[in-house]
Scaffold this motif. Sequence first.
Motif, short mmCIF file in Angstrom:
data_model
loop_
_atom_site.label_atom_id
_atom_site.label_comp_id
_atom_site.label_asym_id
_atom_site.label_seq_id
_atom_site.Cartn_x
_atom_site.Cartn_y
_atom_site.Cartn_z
N ALA A 83 0.87 -1.18 0.00
CA ALA A 83 0.00 0.00 0.00
C ALA A 83 0.90 1.23 0.00
CB ALA A 83 -0.90 0.00 1.23
N GLY A 84 0.65 2.14 -0.87
CA GLY A 84 1.47 3.34 -0.95
C GLY A 84 2.37 3.33 -2.17
N ASP A 85 3.15 4.37 -2.27
CA ASP A 85 4.00 4.55 -3.44
C ASP A 85 5.34 3.84 -3.30
OD1 ASP A 85 2.08 6.22 -4.57
OD2 ASP A 85 2.96 8.03 -3.67
N SER A 86 5.85 3.36 -4.42
CA SER A 86 7.20 2.80 -4.47
C SER A 86 8.21 3.93 -4.39
CB SER A 86 7.41 2.04 -5.77
OG SER A 86 6.54 0.95 -5.86
N SER A 87 9.43 3.61 -3.96
CA SER A 87 10.47 4.62 -3.92
C SER A 87 11.82 3.97 -4.17
CB SER A 87 10.49 5.33 -2.56
OG SER A 87 10.79 4.42 -1.54
N ASP A 88 12.76 4.79 -4.60
CA ASP A 88 14.11 4.27 -4.81
C ASP A 88 15.13 5.30 -4.33
OD1 ASP A 88 14.07 6.22 -6.76
OD2 ASP A 88 14.52 4.87 -8.41
N LEU A 89 16.36 4.83 -4.17
CA LEU A 89 17.45 5.67 -3.69
C LEU A 89 18.73 5.22 -4.37
CD1 LEU A 89 18.24 7.87 -1.48
CD2 LEU A 89 18.99 5.92 -0.13
N ARG A 104 37.58 3.27 9.10
CA ARG A 104 37.31 3.76 7.74
C ARG A 104 36.58 5.08 7.78
NH1 ARG A 104 33.76 -0.11 4.43
NH2 ARG A 104 35.19 -1.63 5.25
N PHE A 105 36.71 5.83 6.70
CA PHE A 105 36.00 7.08 6.50
C PHE A 105 35.15 6.94 5.25
CE2 PHE A 105 39.74 8.20 8.91
CZ PHE A 105 39.24 9.08 9.86
N ASN A 106 34.06 7.70 5.18
CA ASN A 106 33.14 7.60 4.05
C ASN A 106 32.61 8.97 3.68
OD1 ASN A 106 29.94 7.47 3.48
ND2 ASN A 106 31.01 5.85 2.38
N VAL A 107 32.44 9.18 2.39
CA VAL A 107 31.69 10.33 1.87
C VAL A 107 30.77 9.77 0.80
CG1 VAL A 107 33.48 10.93 0.19
CG2 VAL A 107 31.81 12.65 0.89
N ASN A 108 29.51 10.24 0.79
CA ASN A 108 28.58 9.75 -0.23
C ASN A 108 27.55 10.81 -0.60
OD1 ASN A 108 26.01 9.34 1.34
ND2 ASN A 108 27.36 8.02 2.52
N VAL A 109 26.99 10.62 -1.76
CA VAL A 109 25.91 11.46 -2.27
C VAL A 109 24.72 10.55 -2.53
CG1 VAL A 109 25.16 12.98 -4.14
CG2 VAL A 109 27.52 13.06 -3.36
N THR A 110 23.54 10.91 -2.02
CA THR A 110 22.34 10.12 -2.26
C THR A 110 21.28 10.98 -2.92
OG1 THR A 110 21.45 10.61 -0.06
CG2 THR A 110 22.76 8.60 -0.28
N ASP A 111 20.45 10.32 -3.71
CA ASP A 111 19.33 10.99 -4.36
C ASP A 111 18.23 9.95 -4.57
OD1 ASP A 111 17.81 12.93 -5.58
OD2 ASP A 111 18.82 12.80 -7.51
N GLY A 112 17.01 10.32 -4.21
CA GLY A 112 15.91 9.37 -4.36
C GLY A 112 14.56 10.03 -4.29
N ASP A 113 13.53 9.20 -4.41
CA ASP A 113 12.15 9.68 -4.42
C ASP A 113 11.72 10.28 -3.09
OD1 ASP A 113 11.91 8.68 -7.00
OD2 ASP A 113 11.10 6.77 -6.32
N ASP A 114 12.14 9.66 -1.97
CA ASP A 114 11.67 10.07 -0.64
C ASP A 114 12.51 11.16 0.00
OD1 ASP A 114 9.60 8.30 -0.74
OD2 ASP A 114 10.55 6.77 0.50
#
Length: 127
Positions: A83-89, A104-114
């Motif tokens: 029930a509800g909308d699908s989403s992705d990232l 460890r160290f991390n850097v990231n970029v995210t983009d998605g529907d939500d």
Amino acid sequence: ADFMGVAVDVLFEKVLGNNVLTIEGEYKSFEADLSAAALADDTAFKLFDGTAYFATIAYLHGSPIGKGKVQPYARYTNKDPSAGDSSDLTELGLNYVINGHNSRFNVNVTDGDDTAKTISFGMQQQF
């Protein structure tokens, strides 16, 4: 209510000279047969009902830079609730691995529907 869940996770790592290729994927399917009363109660905790999956590919470069090695990666995640909308990232990132999972160290970029596009920095240190 009844609940059924299935999860399958696959991890593949291949040493290529001094480098390491990592591919991982996971699929989950959950069926939560909630009662009408539980569905109507906005304050009640509701189990996720539907399917979700992710796929990740990473490449650890064997040549050190300083004390660590760089590992670029890409990850795609999808949620499809009953029930509800699908989403992705989509996530693109870079790990600087000093001592495996211990440091460890991390850097990231995210983009998605939500979510809005984000840039994150992180650090992991285990003793």
